[in-house]
Enzyme design. Structure first.
Site, PDB file in Angstrom:
ATOM      1  N   VAL A  17      37.358  -6.589  15.280  1.00  0.00           N
ATOM      2  CA  VAL A  17      37.353  -7.198  16.607  1.00  0.00           C
ATOM      3  C   VAL A  17      38.585  -8.083  16.738  1.00  0.00           C
ATOM      4  CG1 VAL A  17      36.081  -8.600  18.269  1.00  0.00           C
ATOM      5  CG2 VAL A  17      34.849  -7.185  16.615  1.00  0.00           C
ATOM      6  N   ASP A 124      19.163  -5.163  15.448  1.00  0.00           N
ATOM      7  CA  ASP A 124      19.955  -5.936  14.472  1.00  0.00           C
ATOM      8  C   ASP A 124      20.171  -7.366  14.969  1.00  0.00           C
ATOM      9  OD1 ASP A 124      21.246  -6.275  12.052  1.00  0.00           O
ATOM     10  OD2 ASP A 124      23.180  -5.561  12.784  1.00  0.00           O
TER      11      ASP A 124
END
Length: 333
Positions: A17, A124
């Site tokens: 990212v 998650d």
């Protein structure tokens, strides 16, 4: 949207990212990138995120494919969260204060309610997938998300509900269990389970125990946790029911110090994969340099120290649990 890649702010097993800048508007965004041939999960995440519109879910800003040297790269463009992750904040502070934990939890539950209303299981949920923005927190990383009832299991073992650790099912109640684990992490700065060991996975799956509630939290918080952390999935409260719990009353308090002065700026660059590209905007790059200068060591974790199990079809309980226990680089936050 044409954009300029800046410094790396997070890592995953197959993706990185970056902070980035829109060349036209100057907006700071986050770009999650993976090699195109290894981007199936990221493309699925982009597809899911593109269909969502909720103030408690990280915003979708588009996707594209770029050439990074000789490599084709798939990019998921998202809203930028300047405050890093809840996991980082809690770890640094030894747990966030009670009012902040309550407010953040309320926003997470609202995000879960929205996802569940769309038939989506996050799969998650944990502190490193909750991002701090100016107005509070937002749920991120839908890389493991699936339609309710889909025959797949994913996530991070230390935050898995017992039925997930046994390979039996993963539905809306599983997200609620993970919410309880996340609240413990948020309140203590530590994992919901004391030992990051294979024996803990067996304990989660078969012992009938729940994580220990933090002593320092309020009785209302403990009661809220008791509604999330029930071994039998059908006995857990739904997100809608949890929003009516007294613990979440008056949770929309004024913005805490975590959202502004402490987190002003952005995230710093971390040693990671370097992606070469054509960066023609001098002003955009300067903005990214300035962003790096004023930031601390906050980052989006995106799983750089844990194993996420994705796209696993249902198996028998013994085989599934054994697969979790034999992962060579099995690690936990």
């Amino acid at each position: 949207m044409e954009w300029t890649r800046g410094h790396i702010i997070g890592h995953g097993a197959t993706a990185a990212v970056s902070a980035a800048t829109s060349r036209k508007s100057g907006e700071i965004i986050a770009v999650k990138s993976a090699e195109l041939q290894r981007s199936k999960a990221l493309q699925r995440e982009a597809e899911i995120l593109s269909g969502l519109d909720c103030p408690y879910i990280i915003g979708f800003r588009g996707c594209d494919v770029t050439r990074e040297g000789d490599t084709a790269v798939f990019n998921l463009k998202m809203e930028y969260a300047p405050g890093g992750t809840v996991a980082d904040a809690a770890r640094r502070l030894g747990g966030v204060d009670g009012p902040t934990a309550r407010r953040y939890t309320c926003q997470i539950v609202k995000g879960l309610k929205y996802l569940h209303s769309k038939g989506i299981v996050h799969c998650d949920l944990k502190g490193s997938n909750i991002l701090i923005c100016d107005g509070g927190v937002k749920i991120a990383d839908l890389g493991c998300a699936k339609a309710a009832g889909a025959a797949a299991i994913g996530g991070t073992p230390m935050y898995m509900a017992p039925e997930v650790a046994r390979g039996e099912d993963q539905g809306f109640p599983s997200d609620v269990w993970s919410l309880g684990c996340t609240l413990i992490q948020m309140s203590t700065g530590k994992s919901p389970w004391p030992d990051a060991a294979a024996a803990t996975v067996r304990r989660i799956a078969f012992s009938g125990e729940v994580p220990e509630f933090p002593e320092a939290v309020s009785e209302l918080c403990k009661d809220f946790l008791s509604k999330c952390l029930r071994v039998v999935p059908a006995e857990r409260w739904t997100a809608t029911e949890l929003l009516r719990h007294p613990f979440l009353e008056e949770s929309e308090s004024p913005t805490s110090v975590l959202d502004r002065s402490v987190w002003a700026g952005g995230e710093s660059c971390e040693d990671s994969v370097h992606m070469d590209g054509e960066y023609s905007s001098e002003s955009a790059m300067q903005r990214m340099k300035e962003l790096g200068k004023i930031s601390g060591d906050e980052k989006w974790e995106w799983g750089h120290s844990w194993i996420t199990v994705r796209e696993v079809n249902f198996v028998n309980s013994e085989k599934w649990t054994q697969e979790l226990l034999t992962l060579d680089n099995f690690q936990f936050l």
